[in-house]
Scaffold this motif. Structure first.
Motif, PDB file in Angstrom:
ATOM      1  N   LEU A 107       4.717  -8.176  -7.937  1.00 16.92           N
ATOM      2  CA  LEU A 107       5.804  -8.961  -8.522  1.00 16.92           C
ATOM      3  C   LEU A 107       6.951  -8.058  -8.975  1.00 16.92           C
ATOM      4  O   LEU A 107       8.125  -8.357  -8.697  1.00 16.92           O
ATOM      5  CB  LEU A 107       5.281  -9.767  -9.707  1.00 16.92           C
ATOM      6  N   ARG A 108       6.639  -6.971  -9.687  1.00 20.38           N
ATOM      7  CA  ARG A 108       7.697  -6.063 -10.160  1.00 20.38           C
ATOM      8  C   ARG A 108       8.537  -5.538  -8.997  1.00 20.38           C
ATOM      9  O   ARG A 108       9.773  -5.527  -9.052  1.00 20.38           O
ATOM     10  CB  ARG A 108       7.067  -4.879 -10.915  1.00 20.38           C
ATOM     11  N   GLN A 109       7.853  -5.111  -7.960  1.00 12.51           N
ATOM     12  CA  GLN A 109       8.570  -4.576  -6.801  1.00 12.51           C
ATOM     13  C   GLN A 109       9.379  -5.663  -6.097  1.00 12.51           C
ATOM     14  O   GLN A 109      10.486  -5.411  -5.611  1.00 12.51           O
ATOM     15  CB  GLN A 109       7.569  -3.936  -5.839  1.00 12.51           C
ATOM     16  N   GLY A 110       8.825  -6.873  -6.061  1.00 13.89           N
ATOM     17  CA  GLY A 110       9.534  -7.980  -5.425  1.00 13.89           C
ATOM     18  C   GLY A 110      10.836  -8.315  -6.131  1.00 13.89           C
ATOM     19  O   GLY A 110      11.854  -8.598  -5.480  1.00 13.89           O
ATOM     20  N   LEU A 111      10.827  -8.289  -7.454  1.00 13.86           N
ATOM     21  CA  LEU A 111      12.045  -8.582  -8.205  1.00 13.86           C
ATOM     22  C   LEU A 111      13.136  -7.559  -7.927  1.00 13.86           C
ATOM     23  O   LEU A 111      14.306  -7.908  -7.752  1.00 13.86           O
ATOM     24  CB  LEU A 111      11.728  -8.632  -9.706  1.00 13.86           C
ATOM     25  N   VAL A 112      12.756  -6.291  -7.874  1.00 14.41           N
ATOM     26  CA  VAL A 112      13.743  -5.231  -7.624  1.00 14.41           C
ATOM     27  C   VAL A 112      14.310  -5.341  -6.216  1.00 14.41           C
ATOM     28  O   VAL A 112      15.530  -5.344  -6.013  1.00 14.41           O
ATOM     29  CB  VAL A 112      13.106  -3.839  -7.836  1.00 14.41           C
ATOM     30  N   ALA A 159      21.410 -15.322  -7.875  1.00  7.61           N
ATOM     31  CA  ALA A 159      20.752 -16.369  -8.662  1.00  7.61           C
ATOM     32  C   ALA A 159      19.808 -17.184  -7.786  1.00  7.61           C
ATOM     33  O   ALA A 159      18.682 -17.510  -8.196  1.00  7.61           O
ATOM     34  CB  ALA A 159      21.798 -17.285  -9.301  1.00  7.61           C
ATOM     35  N   ALA A 160      20.251 -17.515  -6.572  1.00  2.14           N
ATOM     36  CA  ALA A 160      19.422 -18.327  -5.677  1.00  2.14           C
ATOM     37  C   ALA A 160      18.142 -17.591  -5.288  1.00  2.14           C
ATOM     38  O   ALA A 160      17.051 -18.167  -5.301  1.00  2.14           O
ATOM     39  CB  ALA A 160      20.220 -18.698  -4.424  1.00  2.14           C
ATOM     40  N   LEU A 161      18.261 -16.302  -4.942  1.00  2.00           N
ATOM     41  CA  LEU A 161      17.092 -15.550  -4.487  1.00  2.00           C
ATOM     42  C   LEU A 161      16.089 -15.333  -5.616  1.00  2.00           C
ATOM     43  O   LEU A 161      14.883 -15.532  -5.444  1.00  2.00           O
ATOM     44  CB  LEU A 161      17.515 -14.208  -3.890  1.00  2.00           C
ATOM     45  N   LEU A 162      16.565 -14.912  -6.791  1.00  2.00           N
ATOM     46  CA  LEU A 162      15.643 -14.667  -7.898  1.00  2.00           C
ATOM     47  C   LEU A 162      14.977 -15.963  -8.362  1.00  2.00           C
ATOM     48  O   LEU A 162      13.793 -15.968  -8.708  1.00  2.00           O
ATOM     49  CB  LEU A 162      16.384 -13.992  -9.047  1.00  2.00           C
ATOM     50  N   GLY A 163      15.730 -17.064  -8.362  1.00  2.00           N
ATOM     51  CA  GLY A 163      15.136 -18.343  -8.722  1.00  2.00           C
ATOM     52  C   GLY A 163      14.082 -18.772  -7.717  1.00  2.00           C
ATOM     53  O   GLY A 163      13.005 -19.260  -8.086  1.00  2.00           O
ATOM     54  N   PHE A 164      14.377 -18.585  -6.436  1.00  2.00           N
ATOM     55  CA  PHE A 164      13.440 -18.968  -5.387  1.00  2.00           C
ATOM     56  C   PHE A 164      12.192 -18.092  -5.434  1.00  2.00           C
ATOM     57  O   PHE A 164      11.068 -18.567  -5.249  1.00  2.00           O
ATOM     58  CB  PHE A 164      14.115 -18.851  -4.022  1.00  2.00           C
ATOM     59  N   MET A 165      12.371 -16.788  -5.699  1.00  2.00           N
ATOM     60  CA  MET A 165      11.222 -15.893  -5.786  1.00  2.00           C
ATOM     61  C   MET A 165      10.345 -16.249  -6.984  1.00  2.00           C
ATOM     62  O   MET A 165       9.115 -16.279  -6.877  1.00  2.00           O
ATOM     63  CB  MET A 165      11.674 -14.438  -5.878  1.00  2.00           C
ATOM     64  N   ALA A 166      10.975 -16.517  -8.133  1.00  2.00           N
ATOM     65  CA  ALA A 166      10.206 -16.890  -9.318  1.00  2.00           C
ATOM     66  C   ALA A 166       9.413 -18.172  -9.070  1.00  2.00           C
ATOM     67  O   ALA A 166       8.243 -18.287  -9.453  1.00  2.00           O
ATOM     68  CB  ALA A 166      11.136 -17.056 -10.515  1.00  2.00           C
ATOM     69  N   SER A 167      10.043 -19.138  -8.407  1.00  2.00           N
ATOM     70  CA  SER A 167       9.361 -20.389  -8.079  1.00  2.00           C
ATOM     71  C   SER A 167       8.169 -20.149  -7.160  1.00  2.00           C
ATOM     72  O   SER A 167       7.078 -20.689  -7.375  1.00  2.00           O
ATOM     73  CB  SER A 167      10.353 -21.351  -7.415  1.00  2.00           C
ATOM     74  N   SER A 168       8.344 -19.302  -6.134  1.00  2.00           N
ATOM     75  CA  SER A 168       7.261 -19.007  -5.194  1.00  2.00           C
ATOM     76  C   SER A 168       6.118 -18.273  -5.879  1.00  2.00           C
ATOM     77  O   SER A 168       4.943 -18.522  -5.588  1.00  2.00           O
ATOM     78  CB  SER A 168       7.796 -18.164  -4.029  1.00  2.00           C
ATOM     79  N   MET A 169       6.453 -17.346  -6.780  1.00  2.00           N
ATOM     80  CA  MET A 169       5.416 -16.598  -7.488  1.00  2.00           C
ATOM     81  C   MET A 169       4.604 -17.522  -8.396  1.00  2.00           C
ATOM     82  O   MET A 169       3.376 -17.415  -8.481  1.00  2.00           O
ATOM     83  CB  MET A 169       6.047 -15.479  -8.317  1.00  2.00           C
TER      84      MET A 169
END
Length: 477
Positions: A107-112, A159-169
Motif C-alpha cells: 500500500l505505501r509503495q502504491g500511494l507513492v 485526486a482521481a487516482l488516489l481516490g480510486f486507489m484508496a477505494s480499491s484497497m
C-alpha cells in the motif's frame, strides 16, 4: 451495517482458514460484496450522466464537445486502473495469505507510485490539450470547450487516482460498503457543484417559494470543475478511512518505508503493464471510433456520446460484480484454495449475466427517456434511442467478458485477457465499424460494437471454462 460487516469478515475468515463453505455461504458472500460494488460503479457513471445531462441542456455543440474528448478521458481512466490493479491484486492476495504487514508495505509503495504517475498524466494532458480536438477530427466550433474540459479533467488526475486507489484497497480487504457510500455521495456533490458552476444565477420556484441559486455561468468548464471538486472531497474521505481507520491496512502508528522496492515494482509491472497496454490499445480503438463518428456531424457525435453514457448505467453493474469477483477470487487464490476460487468464479459469472440481461431489457424499453434526460434535441433523442436499443442485445455477453477478465486478473494472469480484449477491439470492432459507417452512419458503428461484444463474451466464457485455478502468480517471485 456493523452486523453485516461482521458476517462478511466471518465468511472471508472461512476462506483464509481453510474451512468449508456451503454453496449458500458462497452466494451470500458474492451478493454481500457485489451489491455495494454495483452501487459504487453506478455512482461513477452517474457523475458522467449528471455532467452530460446538465451540459446537454446548453445545446448540441457543448454536448458534442464533451463527446469528442470522452474516449481520450477513458484512456486516462484506463491508465489509472492499471496502476491501481498492479498494487490492489497484491494486497488482496497477501491479505488472503494472512500477510497484513506485507500488504501495508505494498500500500505505501502504491500511494507513492500512484501519485507520481498522476502528476505525469496531468503534465501530459496540459501539453496535448490545445491540439487534441483537432487531432480527433472534430469541427472547429467544438475546439475550445473540448480543450478546456479535457485540460481541467487532466489537472484533477491526482485526486482521481488516489481516490480510486484508496477505494480499491478498501475493497481488497473486503470492505465494499464504505467506498460505495462515499462514491454515491460524490454524485450528489457533483450535481451540487455543477449547479453552481455551469449555469448563471437563476431563480427557481419550489412549492410556491422563490429560491435564488448563485451561478458562475462557466458552461462546459464548470462541469469539469464540479467533477474535480467532488473527486477531491471523495478522495480525502477514502484516504482517511484507509490510512487511519482500516483494521488491516491502517498506516497510523506503524513504521514502514515508502520507498519503492524492486520486488514489489516487478510484480506490479507484471500485473499492471499488460492492463496498461490493453487500456491504451482499447482506448486507442475508442478514439479511432470517435474519429469515425466525428465526420458524421455534431448530432451523430452528441447521440454517440449520450448513448455511451446511458449504456454505462446498464453495464456498470457488471463492473460492480467484477470488483467483488476480484476480491473473493484473489483472496481464495491467496489462501491456496483453487476449488473455492473456481466455484466463486462460476457464481459471479452466472449472476452478472442474469443481471445484465435484465438491464438490457430495461435499457431497450427506457432508451428514449434515458437519452431525453440528457438533451431536449429530438434529432439526438431519436438517433441515440436507435443505437442504444441495438446495444441492448449485447449486454449479457458483455457482462461475461467483464467478469471473466476480472477473474483472470485477480489470479495474476493479465497478459491473456489484455491481448484478447485489444485483439477483439482492433481486429473486429474497428474494421467492421469503418465498413458499416459509410453505409449506415452511426447505426452501423453501433452494430459493429454489439457484434464485437458478443464475440468477446463467448471467447472469455470458453477460456474461463478451461482455466486452471491452482495456478497463481501475483505474490510469488
Amino acid at each position: 451495517m456493523a452486523a453485516k460487516s461482521k458476517k462478511t469478515e466471518y465468511l472471508f475468515s472461512l476462506i483464509r482458514d481453510g474451512s468449508e463453505l456451503t454453496i449458500w455461504n458462497q452466494i451470500d458472500l458474492v451478493w454481500r460484496l457485489s451489491l455495494p460494488a454495483i452501487f459504487a460503479q453506478i455512482s461513477f457513471v452517474m457523475v458522467q450522466y449528471i455532467d452530460a445531462a446538465m451540459v446537454g441542456h446548453l445545446g448540441a455543440n457543448p454536448a458534442a464537445s464533451i463527446g469528442l474528448v470522452s474516449s481520450s478521458l477513458w484512456l486516462i481512466w484506463g491508465l489509472i486502473t492499471s496502476v491501481t490493479v498492479g498494487f490492489s491484486v497484491q494486497v488482496a492476495q497477501r491479505i488472503g495469505a494472512k500477510q497484513d504487514e506485507e500488504a501495508r508495505s505494498v500500500l505505501r509503495q502504491g500511494l507513492v507510485v500512484g501519485f507520481l504517475v498522476s502528476i505525469l498524466i496531468a503534465l501530459i494532458g496540459l501539453v496535448v490539450s490545445p491540439y487534441l480536438p483537432n487531432w480527433l477530427g472534430g469541427p472547429p466550433e467544438l475546439y475550445e470547450d473540448a480543450r478546456v474540459y479535457f485540460l481541467i479533467f487532466c489537472l484533477g488526475t491526482p485526486a482521481a487516482l488516489l481516490g480510486f486507489m484508496a477505494s480499491s484497497m478498501l475493497r481488497s480487504t473486503g470492505n465494499v460498503k464504505l467506498p460505495s457510500i462515499i462514491n454515491i455521495g460524490m454524485c450528489f456533490l457533483d450535481a451540487f457543484f455543477n449547479l453552481l458552476l455551469i449555469f448563471p444565477t437563476s431563480d427557481y420556484n419550489i412549492l410556491g417559494f422563490k429560491l435564488t441559486v448563485p451561478g458562475a455561468n462557466l458552461g462546459v468548464a464548470g462541469a469539469a470543475l464540479g467533477t474535480i471538486l467532488a473527486e477531491l472531497v471523495s478522495a480525502g474521505l477514502m484516504l482517511w478511512f484507509l490510512l487511519v481507520k482500516s483494521e488491516k491496512l491502517s498506516l497510523i502508528g506503524r513504521k514502514g518505508s515508502f520507498i519503492p522496492e524492486i520486488f514489489c515494482m516487478r510484480r506490479t509491472f507484471r500485473i499492471g503493464s499488460p492492463i496498461a497496454l490493453e487500456r491504451i490499445a482499447m482506448s486507442g480503438a475508442q478514439i479511432v471510433t470517435t474519429m469515425i463518428v466525428a465526420p458524421l456531424g455534431p448530432i451523430a457525435l452528441a447521440a454517440h456520446s449520450f448513448a455511451i453514457t446511458a449504456e454505462s448505467l446498464c453495464y456498470m453493474p457488471g463492473f460492480g460484480v467484477a470488483d467483488a469477483a476480484s476480491t473473493i477470487v484473489g483472496q481464495s487464490i491467496g489462501a491456496k484454495r483453487p476449488a473455492i476460487a473456481r466455484r466463486f468464479a462460476k457464481i459471479n459469472v452466472l449472476m452478472v449475466m442474469v443481471m445484465m440481461s435484465a438491464m438490457g431489457i430495461l435499457m431497450y424499453i427506457t432508451a428514449p427517456w434515458m437519452i431525453g434526460f440528457m438533451t431536449p434535441d429530438e434529432s439526438i433523442i431519436s438517433l441515440g434511442t436507435t443505437v442504444l436499443r441495438i446495444e441492448a442485445f449485447a449486454e449479457p455477453m458483455f457482462a461475461a467478458a467483464i467478469v471473466c477478465c476480472s477473474i483472470f486478473v485477480s489470479a495474476g494472469y493479465t497478459l491473456f485477457p489484455s491481448l484478447a480484449n485489444l485483439g477483439s477491439m482492433w481486429f473486429i470492432r474497428i474494421p467492421l465499424a469503418y465498413l458499416l459507417a459509410s453505409e449506415f452512419g452511426l447505426i452501423g458503428v453501433w452494430v459493429a460494437m454489439a457484434t464485437e461484444l458478443c464475440f468477446r463474451g463467448a471467447f472469455f466464457l470458453i477460456a474461463l471454462s478451461r482455466f486452471d485455478f491452482s495456478k497463481r502468480r501475483a505474490i510469488e517471485d
